[in-house]
Design a protein around this motif. Structure first.
Motif, short mmCIF file in Angstrom:
data_model
loop_
_atom_site.label_atom_id
_atom_site.label_comp_id
_atom_site.label_asym_id
_atom_site.label_seq_id
_atom_site.Cartn_x
_atom_site.Cartn_y
_atom_site.Cartn_z
N PHE A 103 0.90 -1.08 -0.07
CA PHE A 103 -0.15 -0.23 0.02
C PHE A 103 0.73 1.35 -0.09
O PHE A 103 0.57 2.38 -1.05
N SER A 104 2.51 1.33 0.94
CA SER A 104 2.77 2.84 0.86
C SER A 104 3.71 2.57 -0.24
O SER A 104 3.79 3.80 -1.07
N GLN A 105 4.09 1.46 -1.75
CA GLN A 105 4.33 2.00 -2.76
C GLN A 105 3.88 2.12 -3.22
O GLN A 105 3.89 2.79 -4.09
N LEU A 106 2.41 1.72 -3.60
CA LEU A 106 1.26 2.59 -4.54
C LEU A 106 0.62 4.00 -3.74
O LEU A 106 0.42 5.02 -4.71
N PHE A 107 1.01 4.32 -2.86
CA PHE A 107 0.46 5.51 -2.47
C PHE A 107 2.10 6.31 -2.72
O PHE A 107 1.86 7.56 -3.04
N GLY A 108 3.26 6.10 -2.71
CA GLY A 108 4.28 6.35 -3.71
C GLY A 108 4.48 7.29 -4.49
O GLY A 108 3.96 8.15 -4.83
N CYS A 109 3.46 6.52 -5.39
CA CYS A 109 3.34 6.67 -6.88
C CYS A 109 2.53 7.58 -7.17
O CYS A 109 2.48 8.83 -8.31
N GLY A 110 1.20 7.25 -6.35
CA GLY A 110 0.49 8.55 -6.69
C GLY A 110 0.66 10.05 -5.81
O GLY A 110 0.29 10.79 -6.78
N VAL A 111 1.68 9.72 -5.28
CA VAL A 111 1.64 11.08 -4.81
C VAL A 111 2.33 11.60 -5.66
O VAL A 111 2.73 12.77 -6.06
N VAL A 112 3.57 10.79 -6.65
CA VAL A 112 4.34 11.26 -7.60
C VAL A 112 3.81 12.17 -8.70
O VAL A 112 3.44 13.45 -9.39
N ALA A 113 2.39 11.37 -9.30
CA ALA A 113 1.55 11.65 -9.98
C ALA A 113 0.98 12.58 -9.22
O ALA A 113 0.84 13.66 -10.68
N GLY A 114 0.26 12.74 -8.70
CA GLY A 114 -0.56 13.98 -7.86
C GLY A 114 0.57 15.34 -8.06
O GLY A 114 -0.20 17.15 -8.28
N LEU A 115 1.77 14.89 -8.05
CA LEU A 115 2.93 16.36 -7.66
C LEU A 115 2.72 16.76 -9.40
O LEU A 115 2.99 18.24 -9.91
N ALA A 116 3.02 15.91 -10.40
CA ALA A 116 3.47 16.05 -11.38
C ALA A 116 2.50 17.14 -12.46
O ALA A 116 2.64 17.87 -13.34
N ASN A 117 1.37 16.68 -12.21
CA ASN A 117 0.25 17.28 -12.60
C ASN A 117 -0.64 18.27 -12.38
O ASN A 117 -1.33 18.93 -12.56
N ALA A 118 0.65 19.14 -10.95
CA ALA A 118 -0.06 20.44 -10.05
C ALA A 118 0.59 21.32 -11.49
O ALA A 118 0.05 22.44 -11.27
N ILE A 119 1.50 21.10 -12.38
CA ILE A 119 1.83 21.76 -13.30
C ILE A 119 0.55 22.97 -14.01
O ILE A 119 0.53 23.45 -14.80
N VAL A 120 -0.37 21.76 -14.30
CA VAL A 120 -1.33 22.24 -14.61
C VAL A 120 -2.52 22.03 -14.10
O VAL A 120 -3.37 23.34 -14.75
N SER A 121 -2.82 21.64 -13.17
CA SER A 121 -3.78 21.50 -12.43
C SER A 121 -4.29 23.05 -11.63
O SER A 121 -5.52 23.36 -11.27
N VAL A 122 -2.97 23.84 -10.67
CA VAL A 122 -3.46 25.29 -10.29
C VAL A 122 -3.99 26.26 -11.31
O VAL A 122 -4.37 26.97 -10.80
N PRO A 123 -2.74 26.43 -12.52
CA PRO A 123 -4.22 27.49 -13.25
C PRO A 123 -5.38 27.10 -13.92
O PRO A 123 -6.03 28.26 -13.79
N SER A 124 -5.22 26.04 -14.29
CA SER A 124 -7.13 25.48 -14.80
C SER A 124 -7.72 25.87 -13.44
O SER A 124 -8.82 26.11 -13.89
N GLU A 125 -7.66 24.85 -12.44
CA GLU A 125 -8.52 25.37 -11.33
C GLU A 125 -8.59 26.94 -10.75
O GLU A 125 -9.69 26.66 -10.24
N HIS A 126 -6.95 27.87 -11.29
CA HIS A 126 -7.35 29.19 -10.31
C HIS A 126 -8.74 29.65 -11.34
O HIS A 126 -9.36 30.27 -10.70
N ILE A 127 -8.63 29.69 -12.91
CA ILE A 127 -9.59 30.29 -13.80
C ILE A 127 -11.13 29.29 -13.32
O ILE A 127 -11.93 30.34 -13.29
N ARG A 128 -11.05 28.07 -13.28
CA ARG A 128 -12.47 28.01 -13.31
C ARG A 128 -13.22 28.43 -11.62
O ARG A 128 -14.53 28.92 -12.27
N ILE A 129 -12.23 28.54 -10.76
CA ILE A 129 -12.63 29.22 -9.31
C ILE A 129 -13.34 30.09 -10.06
O ILE A 129 -13.87 31.17 -8.91
N LEU A 130 -12.69 31.35 -10.70
CA LEU A 130 -12.41 32.99 -10.89
C LEU A 130 -13.69 32.96 -11.25
O LEU A 130 -14.90 34.10 -11.48
#
Length: 297
Positions: A103-130
């Motif tokens: 489970f810890s290995q799976l969790f770590g893979c998910g963390v890497v995926a989440g951090l990697a996608n922030a480059i797109v999710s931060v601005p897109s969510e910011h604009i959507r929320i505004l």
């Protein structure tokens, strides 16, 4: 199928899953954002907010207000999430010599995926929320593109990436939980020797729905802080940083302030994430010519 094709297919299937996520989840999301940004002491409820939008903001189509940035951004973000998660698992499998992970290995893979996608999710969510929170009678932005242009012209990339630190924390918690819970459930319900592609679509939907419903209560307080920061004024900010935002929310509303909007978010989590994983799996199986494995039980 070559290794390079498999690598690319994960990302493309994730993109389709992201489109499904936007269309299914957007009506719930706009209600969530309105509740998260409501003033302290507000009696605003999820049902009341839903009815207000329906009656006063253009009917059913109003629930997809600001959907262009998430359609583009979430498509790209989910593509990154799934693509990075699955390919990190493949790399881990080569390193460990096993395709069964803790489970810890799976969790770590998910963390890497989440951090990697922030480059797109931060601005897109910011604009959507505004777009979701601006006045309908005197709007600041004509549309999503105009919103991006105005923010970039005045504040540059820093303005578009407002709320990055809070988003990174949320993404790490969210996708570490999301992908590890999903993979753990799949491992438990799969028959001996059964591959992921051979699993029935109904089971995929159930595992995705449960994973989505578990992640939101864990990351929601951080999501509230992120939303507050991204809707804060550029010129006269109320919050100095994420910690100050958390302090002010607690001082004004107590612990309840960190769960405002959780109801509609939790309700949408099941169908949205179940649909996301189904769209992802169906697309991946089609791309890899595994159509004979599209089972529904």
């Amino acid at each position: 199928m070559s290794q390079d094709e498999g690598f690319a297919y994960e990302f493309l299937a994730g993109c389709v899953g992201g489109f499904a996520q936007v269309f299914i989840g957007q009506p719930f999301d706009i209600v969530k954002v309105r509740l998260q940004t409501a003033a302290a002491g507000s009696k605003q409820s999820a049902i009341g907010t839903f009815l207000h939008i329906l009656r006063n903001e253009g009917g059913p189509l109003a629930f997809w207000k600001g959907s262009l940035p998430p359609l583009m951004g979430v498509g790209a973000a989910v593509s990154i999430q799934f693509g990075v998660n699955e390919n990190v698992k493949k790399l881990l499998s080569k390193y460990t010599g096993s395709d069964q992970f803790s489970f810890s290995q799976l969790f770590g893979c998910g963390v890497v995926a989440g951090l990697a996608n922030a480059i797109v999710s931060v601005p897109s969510e910011h604009i959507r929320i505004l777009m979701q929170t601006q006045s309908t009678t005197n709007p600041m932005y004509k549309g999503s593109i105009d919103c991006i242009k105005q923010i970039y012209s005045q504040y540059g990339l820093k303005g578009l990436y407002k709320g990055t630190n809070a988003t990174l924390l949320r993404e790490a918690i969210s996708f570490g939980t999301y992908f590890s819970v999903y993979a753990w459930i799949i491992q438990k319900i799969a028959q001996p020797g059964q591959t992921r592609e051979e699993l029935g679509i109904a089971k995929v939907a159930l595992a995705g729905a449960i994973a989505g419903m578990i992640l939101w209560p864990l990351c929601f307080p951080v999501d509230v802080i992120k939303t507050r920061l991204q809707t804060d004024s550029f010129t006269k900010p109320q919050y100095k940083n994420a910690i100050d935002c958390a302090r002010q929310i607690y001082a004004a509303q107590g612990l309840k302030g960190f769960v405002k909007g959780l109801g509609p978010c939790f309700v949408r989590a099941g169908p949205t994430n179940g649909g996301t994983f189904v769209a992802y799996e169906l697309t991946y199986r089609w791309l890899t010519k595994e159509k004979e494995n599209v089972k529904f039980a």
